[in-house]
Design a protein around this motif. Structure first.
Motif, PDB file in Angstrom:
ATOM      1  N   TRP A 154     148.371  -4.613 -70.400  1.00 12.87           N
ATOM      2  CA  TRP A 154     149.134  -5.205 -71.500  1.00 12.87           C
ATOM      3  C   TRP A 154     149.758  -6.559 -71.147  1.00 12.87           C
ATOM      4  O   TRP A 154     150.257  -7.240 -72.031  1.00 12.87           O
ATOM      5  N   ASN A 155     149.741  -6.920 -69.877  1.00 13.26           N
ATOM      6  CA  ASN A 155     150.355  -8.182 -69.473  1.00 13.26           C
ATOM      7  C   ASN A 155     149.704  -9.346 -70.207  1.00 13.26           C
ATOM      8  O   ASN A 155     148.475  -9.485 -70.211  1.00 13.26           O
ATOM      9  N   LYS A 156     150.518 -10.149 -70.845  1.00 15.88           N
ATOM     10  CA  LYS A 156     150.080 -11.336 -71.601  1.00 15.88           C
ATOM     11  C   LYS A 156     149.406 -10.998 -72.930  1.00 15.88           C
ATOM     12  O   LYS A 156     148.872 -11.898 -73.592  1.00 15.88           O
ATOM     13  N   LEU A 157     149.402  -9.716 -73.317  1.00 13.03           N
ATOM     14  CA  LEU A 157     148.982  -9.382 -74.679  1.00 13.03           C
ATOM     15  C   LEU A 157     150.191  -9.560 -75.601  1.00 13.03           C
ATOM     16  O   LEU A 157     151.078 -10.339 -75.284  1.00 13.03           O
ATOM     17  N   SER A 158     150.258  -8.860 -76.717  1.00  8.07           N
ATOM     18  CA  SER A 158     151.326  -9.185 -77.666  1.00  8.07           C
ATOM     19  C   SER A 158     151.668  -8.031 -78.600  1.00  8.07           C
ATOM     20  O   SER A 158     150.899  -7.076 -78.763  1.00  8.07           O
ATOM     21  N   ILE A 159     152.836  -8.164 -79.206  1.00 10.95           N
ATOM     22  CA  ILE A 159     153.216  -7.325 -80.344  1.00 10.95           C
ATOM     23  C   ILE A 159     152.612  -7.990 -81.576  1.00 10.95           C
ATOM     24  O   ILE A 159     152.871  -9.160 -81.855  1.00 10.95           O
ATOM     25  N   ASN A 160     151.796  -7.243 -82.311  1.00  9.22           N
ATOM     26  CA  ASN A 160     150.976  -7.824 -83.368  1.00  9.22           C
ATOM     27  C   ASN A 160     151.350  -7.386 -84.779  1.00  9.22           C
ATOM     28  O   ASN A 160     150.830  -7.928 -85.747  1.00  9.22           O
ATOM     29  N   SER A 220     154.668  -5.720 -87.317  1.00  9.38           N
ATOM     30  CA  SER A 220     156.020  -5.221 -87.571  1.00  9.38           C
ATOM     31  C   SER A 220     156.118  -4.930 -89.060  1.00  9.38           C
ATOM     32  O   SER A 220     156.273  -5.834 -89.881  1.00  9.38           O
ATOM     33  N   GLN A 221     155.974  -3.667 -89.398  1.00  9.63           N
ATOM     34  CA  GLN A 221     155.954  -3.252 -90.799  1.00  9.63           C
ATOM     35  C   GLN A 221     157.309  -2.664 -91.164  1.00  9.63           C
ATOM     36  O   GLN A 221     157.783  -1.713 -90.530  1.00  9.63           O
ATOM     37  N   ASP A 222     157.927  -3.226 -92.160  1.00  5.93           N
ATOM     38  CA  ASP A 222     159.282  -2.825 -92.540  1.00  5.93           C
ATOM     39  C   ASP A 222     159.372  -1.327 -92.833  1.00  5.93           C
ATOM     40  O   ASP A 222     158.509  -0.755 -93.498  1.00  5.93           O
ATOM     41  N   ASN A 223     160.398  -0.712 -92.279  1.00 11.75           N
ATOM     42  CA  ASN A 223     160.673   0.718 -92.483  1.00 11.75           C
ATOM     43  C   ASN A 223     159.529   1.603 -92.010  1.00 11.75           C
ATOM     44  O   ASN A 223     159.339   2.711 -92.491  1.00 11.75           O
ATOM     45  N   PHE A 224     158.765   1.119 -91.012  1.00 11.42           N
ATOM     46  CA  PHE A 224     157.657   1.940 -90.520  1.00 11.42           C
ATOM     47  C   PHE A 224     157.503   1.807 -89.012  1.00 11.42           C
ATOM     48  O   PHE A 224     158.141   2.557 -88.267  1.00 11.42           O
ATOM     49  N   VAL A 225     156.684   0.863 -88.535  1.00 10.70           N
ATOM     50  CA  VAL A 225     156.420   0.790 -87.100  1.00 10.70           C
ATOM     51  C   VAL A 225     156.299  -0.655 -86.614  1.00 10.70           C
ATOM     52  O   VAL A 225     156.032  -1.572 -87.390  1.00 10.70           O
ATOM     53  N   VAL A 226     156.494  -0.821 -85.306  1.00  9.93           N
ATOM     54  CA  VAL A 226     156.119  -2.021 -84.571  1.00  9.93           C
ATOM     55  C   VAL A 226     154.982  -1.616 -83.645  1.00  9.93           C
ATOM     56  O   VAL A 226     155.050  -0.567 -82.995  1.00  9.93           O
ATOM     57  N   GLN A 227     153.927  -2.423 -83.574  1.00 10.64           N
ATOM     58  CA  GLN A 227     152.723  -2.057 -82.824  1.00 10.64           C
ATOM     59  C   GLN A 227     152.305  -3.185 -81.885  1.00 10.64           C
ATOM     60  O   GLN A 227     152.389  -4.356 -82.225  1.00 10.64           O
ATOM     61  N   TRP A 228     151.855  -2.796 -80.687  1.00  3.66           N
ATOM     62  CA  TRP A 228     151.403  -3.802 -79.729  1.00  3.66           C
ATOM     63  C   TRP A 228     150.073  -3.399 -79.105  1.00  3.66           C
ATOM     64  O   TRP A 228     149.690  -2.239 -79.126  1.00  3.66           O
ATOM     65  N   GLY A 229     149.377  -4.405 -78.562  1.00  2.00           N
ATOM     66  CA  GLY A 229     148.082  -4.179 -77.935  1.00  2.00           C
ATOM     67  C   GLY A 229     147.275  -5.464 -77.929  1.00  2.00           C
ATOM     68  O   GLY A 229     147.824  -6.564 -77.946  1.00  2.00           O
ATOM     69  N   ASP A 230     145.963  -5.324 -77.921  1.00  2.00           N
ATOM     70  CA  ASP A 230     145.054  -6.469 -77.907  1.00  2.00           C
ATOM     71  C   ASP A 230     144.801  -6.915 -79.347  1.00  2.00           C
ATOM     72  O   ASP A 230     144.311  -6.128 -80.167  1.00  2.00           O
ATOM     73  N   PRO A 231     145.105  -8.176 -79.693  1.00  2.00           N
ATOM     74  CA  PRO A 231     144.919  -8.620 -81.077  1.00  2.00           C
ATOM     75  C   PRO A 231     143.486  -8.989 -81.430  1.00  2.00           C
ATOM     76  O   PRO A 231     143.208  -9.317 -82.594  1.00  2.00           O
ATOM     77  N   ALA A 232     142.566  -8.948 -80.469  1.00  2.00           N
ATOM     78  CA  ALA A 232     141.189  -9.375 -80.739  1.00  2.00           C
ATOM     79  C   ALA A 232     140.562  -8.517 -81.837  1.00  2.00           C
ATOM     80  O   ALA A 232     140.706  -7.293 -81.852  1.00  2.00           O
ATOM     81  N   GLU A 233     139.857  -9.169 -82.747  1.00  2.00           N
ATOM     82  CA  GLU A 233     139.211  -8.463 -83.850  1.00  2.00           C
ATOM     83  C   GLU A 233     137.907  -7.805 -83.424  1.00  2.00           C
ATOM     84  O   GLU A 233     137.580  -6.705 -83.866  1.00  2.00           O
ATOM     85  N   ASP A 234     137.163  -8.471 -82.582  1.00  2.00           N
ATOM     86  CA  ASP A 234     135.854  -7.989 -82.141  1.00  2.00           C
ATOM     87  C   ASP A 234     136.027  -7.121 -80.896  1.00  2.00           C
ATOM     88  O   ASP A 234     136.644  -7.540 -79.913  1.00  2.00           O
ATOM     89  N   ASP A 235     135.481  -5.908 -80.941  1.00  2.00           N
ATOM     90  CA  ASP A 235     135.607  -5.013 -79.799  1.00  2.00           C
ATOM     91  C   ASP A 235     135.059  -5.643 -78.519  1.00  2.00           C
ATOM     92  O   ASP A 235     135.575  -5.400 -77.421  1.00  2.00           O
ATOM     93  N   LYS A 236     134.020  -6.466 -78.648  1.00  2.00           N
ATOM     94  CA  LYS A 236     133.429  -7.089 -77.463  1.00  2.00           C
ATOM     95  C   LYS A 236     134.369  -8.119 -76.836  1.00  2.00           C
ATOM     96  O   LYS A 236     134.219  -8.470 -75.667  1.00  2.00           O
ATOM     97  N   SER A 237     135.311  -8.611 -77.621  1.00  2.00           N
ATOM     98  CA  SER A 237     136.244  -9.625 -77.120  1.00  2.00           C
ATOM     99  C   SER A 237     137.518  -9.012 -76.559  1.00  2.00           C
ATOM    100  O   SER A 237     138.371  -9.732 -76.031  1.00  2.00           O
ATOM    101  N   ARG A 238     137.636  -7.704 -76.653  1.00  2.00           N
ATOM    102  CA  ARG A 238     138.876  -7.059 -76.232  1.00  2.00           C
ATOM    103  C   ARG A 238     138.957  -6.982 -74.712  1.00  2.00           C
ATOM    104  O   ARG A 238     137.956  -6.956 -74.011  1.00  2.00           O
ATOM    105  N   LYS A 239     140.153  -6.934 -74.220  1.00  2.00           N
ATOM    106  CA  LYS A 239     140.410  -6.951 -72.784  1.00  2.00           C
ATOM    107  C   LYS A 239     139.868  -5.683 -72.126  1.00  2.00           C
ATOM    108  O   LYS A 239     140.047  -4.578 -72.649  1.00  2.00           O
ATOM    109  N   PRO A 240     139.218  -5.783 -70.969  1.00  2.00           N
ATOM    110  CA  PRO A 240     138.729  -4.582 -70.263  1.00  2.00           C
ATOM    111  C   PRO A 240     139.898  -3.677 -69.865  1.00  2.00           C
ATOM    112  O   PRO A 240     140.979  -4.157 -69.521  1.00  2.00           O
TER     113      PRO A 240
END
Length: 332
Positions: free
Chosen positions: A101-107, A109-129
């Motif tokens: 998770w180092n250098k990834l991000s919180i992507n 923040s939905q009001d009255n629900f959740v805050v979520q973090w992880g890899d923001p890449a859209e394409d699975d092939k571009s996601r961090k190993p």
């Protein structure tokens, strides 16, 4: 960003109140009644109950099950729940040790629900190993057997489960007939996002509940732990303006400095946190005080409490005093 189904469905020095608990008190969770209230006209405050606790009423966090989510504005401390999600906990430990998770991000923040973090890449092939020692796919750990699980029962009925209470310090529910138990989606609980398939999580995309407890998610997503300190760093984040609260502009994402296991952090840099044992007499007193508020401000005690409205006190233990230098007196 690809909107995965996981996105669609998903404390004090000595005994001073922690920021998370203080926030709970601010909305009306304060001033309990002492066990000896029959003999006293003045009920004990929350602070008085905590000040009267003994060392055995508290338990220290296990560094092997404690995550430090470090953000530019401070540190969030998360306690994992391996008794409920053992395979997710194992994967999360490996991910943290790999610096995933180092250098990834919180992507999100939905009001009255959740805050979520992880890899923001859209394409699975571009996601961090994921790195060594991890699994790309985990089984759904929505619930577990209730056999041999210590369970501290709340006295009031719940609309989401036959019975609710606390297990290993976590808000939980159980069905004694089916012999199943599961963690509840209360404020501050942390879950692992997934796609449509129940077994599509790998623990990389995590979220924390920041609003009204979405108990409809119970037994539909794996809950992996809870925030015990630093919740205010997540709950006040600007809300995303995109669908489901995602940040539309990458510049709005909150950078993650690092997520590490406390066990991998030098002792001098750890936060020494204890949590009040949920099987202690002090905790029982706090529960009863919340069910029936008798301090003078309240005119009508409710006689009821919801699982997610029970405060879970924590405290920071003071650092041990350094030993005196050899051959020198301890006092002047």
């Amino acid at each position: 960003m690809k909107l995965h189904a996981r996105s669609r469905t998903a404390r004090p020095s000595n005994t001073r109140l922690s920021p998370l608990l203080a926030a709970a008190l601010a909305v009306g969770l304060a001033l309990p009644l002492s066990a000896g209230a029959a003999d006293s006209a003045k009920p004990r405050s929350m602070q008085e109950i905590l000040d009267a606790t003994k060392p055995g009423d508290w338990r220290a966090l296990d560094p092997r099950d404690t995550l430090y989510l470090d953000l530019p504005r401070g540190r969030v401390v998360i306690e994992l729940a391996p008794e409920f999600a053992p395979q997710h906990a194992t994967n999360i430990r490996a991910l943290a040790r790999n610096g995933y998770w180092n250098k990834l991000s919180i992507n999100r923040s939905q009001d009255n629900f959740v805050v979520q973090w992880g890899d923001p890449a859209e394409d699975d092939k571009s996601r961090k190993p994921l790195g060594k020692g991890t699994k790309a796919k985990l089984p759904a750990e929505f619930e577990r057997s209730s056999d041999k699980l210590p369970f501290h029962v709340l006295p009031d009925p719940d609309g989401w489960a036959p019975q609710v209470g606390f297990a290993d310090g976590f808000p939980a529910a159980r069905d004694t007939g089916a012999k199943r138990a599961w963690l509840a989606h209360c404020y501050g609980m942390v879950g692992a996002g997934r796609d449509v398939a129940a077994d599509s999580s790998n623990g990389t995309e995590l979220y924390v509940v920041i609003g009204q407890s979405p108990r409809q998610l119970d037994r539909n997503i794996t809950v992996v732990g809870r925030v015990v300190q630093g919740m205010e760093l997540l709950s006040v984040l600007p809300r995303g303006t995109g669908p489901l609260g995602f940040y539309e502009n990458p510049a709005q994402r909150v950078p993650i400095t690092s997520i590490r296991l406390a066990a991998d952090v030098a002792k001098k840099d750890r936060v020494a946190i204890e949590v009040l044992r949920t099987d202690s007499a002090a905790f029982d007193e706090i529960i009863e005080s919340r069910r029936n508020r008798r301090d003078e401000w309240y005119k009508h005690p409710a006689g009821h409490i919801d699982l997610c409205n029970v405060p879970l006190p924590t405290r920071e233990t003071p650092a041990a005093a350094p030993a005196p230098a050899k051959g020198k007196s301890k006092s002047k």
